[in-house]
Write an enzyme that holds these catalytic residues in place. Sequence first.
Site, PDB file in Angstrom:
ATOM      1  N   GLN A  93       0.338  -6.672 -11.845  1.00 50.60           N
ATOM      2  CA  GLN A  93       0.213  -6.670 -10.392  1.00 50.60           C
ATOM      3  C   GLN A  93      -0.505  -7.903  -9.870  1.00 50.60           C
ATOM      4  OE1 GLN A  93      -1.902  -3.014  -9.787  1.00 50.60           O
ATOM      5  NE2 GLN A  93      -0.177  -1.727 -10.435  1.00 50.60           N
ATOM      6  N   HIS A 157      -4.590  -3.337 -10.525  1.00 55.65           N
ATOM      7  CA  HIS A 157      -5.603  -2.940  -9.540  1.00 55.65           C
ATOM      8  C   HIS A 157      -6.518  -4.091  -9.131  1.00 55.65           C
ATOM      9  CE1 HIS A 157      -5.257   1.605 -10.769  1.00 55.65           C
ATOM     10  NE2 HIS A 157      -4.069   1.009 -10.639  1.00 55.65           N
ATOM     11  N   GLU A 249      -4.920   7.496  -0.135  1.00 49.40           N
ATOM     12  CA  GLU A 249      -5.808   7.788   0.986  1.00 49.40           C
ATOM     13  C   GLU A 249      -5.703   6.767   2.115  1.00 49.40           C
ATOM     14  OE1 GLU A 249      -9.435   9.765  -1.696  1.00 49.40           O
ATOM     15  OE2 GLU A 249      -9.797   7.969  -0.495  1.00 49.40           O
ATOM     16  N   TYR A 259     -16.927   6.354  -1.087  1.00 47.30           N
ATOM     17  CA  TYR A 259     -15.647   7.020  -0.870  1.00 47.30           C
ATOM     18  C   TYR A 259     -15.117   7.745  -2.115  1.00 47.30           C
ATOM     19  CZ  TYR A 259     -16.049   5.391   3.746  1.00 47.30           C
ATOM     20  OH  TYR A 259     -16.540   5.225   5.023  1.00 47.30           O
ATOM     21  N   TYR A 270      -2.638  10.547 -14.590  1.00 44.28           N
ATOM     22  CA  TYR A 270      -1.228  10.447 -14.938  1.00 44.28           C
ATOM     23  C   TYR A 270      -0.866  11.415 -16.057  1.00 44.28           C
ATOM     24  CZ  TYR A 270      -1.055   6.397 -11.899  1.00 44.28           C
ATOM     25  OH  TYR A 270      -1.118   5.574 -10.796  1.00 44.28           O
TER      26      TYR A 270
END
Length: 379
Positions: A93, A157, A249, A259, A270
């Site tokens: 990513q 991430h 979210e 959070y 997963y």
Amino acid sequence: MKRRTIIVAGVSAAAATAFLAWRYLERPLPVGPSADAVRLDIVVSGLDHPWSFAFLPDGNILVTERAGRLRLVVDGVVSLPIDGVPEVSAVGQGGLLDVALHPKFDSNRLVFLSFAEPREGGNGTSVMRATLSADARRIEDVKIIFRQQPAFGGGHHFGSRLVFDRSGALFVTLGDRNGLRHLVQDTATHIGKIIRITEDGAVPPDNPKIEGWLPEIWSVGHRNVQGAALHPETGALWTAEHGSRGGDEINHPESGRNYGWPVISYGREYSMLPIGEGQVKDGMEQPVHYWDPSIAPSGMAFYTGDKIPGWTGNLFVGALVQRHVARLTLADGKVVAEERLFDGYARFRDVRQGPDGYLYLLTDEAAPNGQLLRMVPKA
């Protein structure tokens, strides 16, 4: 609320009883025109996994491609790569990610880019500041103003969105790097945090001052925030965050708040095992909205234009896995209705409002199928 049970091979019956359920949230459709009232016009095609874009004052558009290319779209034509972009870690990513213009770009031509930076020990999300040349063919005077610590040898991430607030400070959203979730609640690291810095990378004087927190940290407990925008009325930061298997979210992260990730979540691992301690814990914030199953939210924008008057004030969020754009109606700071637009069309990576008052969308597809699109009313 509808539920269904899924049988997963290799999972014990007791564990299955505990967690094998998906939530399907039934919400009323938003007010205003429905999805069939709009169409998509192609602004440009031929992009290769584009990640973000920004409108220049002259109407041209900067676009980042994950492999490390920064391009300019002029009258529907994509330029050759702009020179001067440092090496990126284009793995998984990672790569060249968000782009944001300085609030005073007209006078200083400063551009800010987030990217996965190759480093000793792996890679990490970094933010560079540079000057776009007058002919927009290169960036100059490149300076790295922030580096997420610690580095990690993975490809997942990274976050990351860049948003200037109304004071001129810069929010940077950071992921948990997938393999470093144990550091998300460690406030001596940048893992799974939102930070707030000045345009030079310094710490704004009104950042939270909490013992044990790095001074640039704004909020903690995030998994992978890939959407961020300022609320048009309050000026507060709102974000879209990837959950695991479910539990995506929408939040509006406030100074000094936690959070929850990975202590609380509305998703599952997963492997289908539970995450952390459940869904609620004292001292940890609840999301404004969550999705289960996951839609994989990415870029987001509040619509303030008047081209589609019934949609003014709605929040739009791109979905990668579910391949649609979510249109959310808000009331008193809560999501009260939701509609899917262009369901199945593409992986929508970014959503922005253009200076012409239309919404623009970016699709995360390999060349030649990566597109920049404009959402317009049907005739």
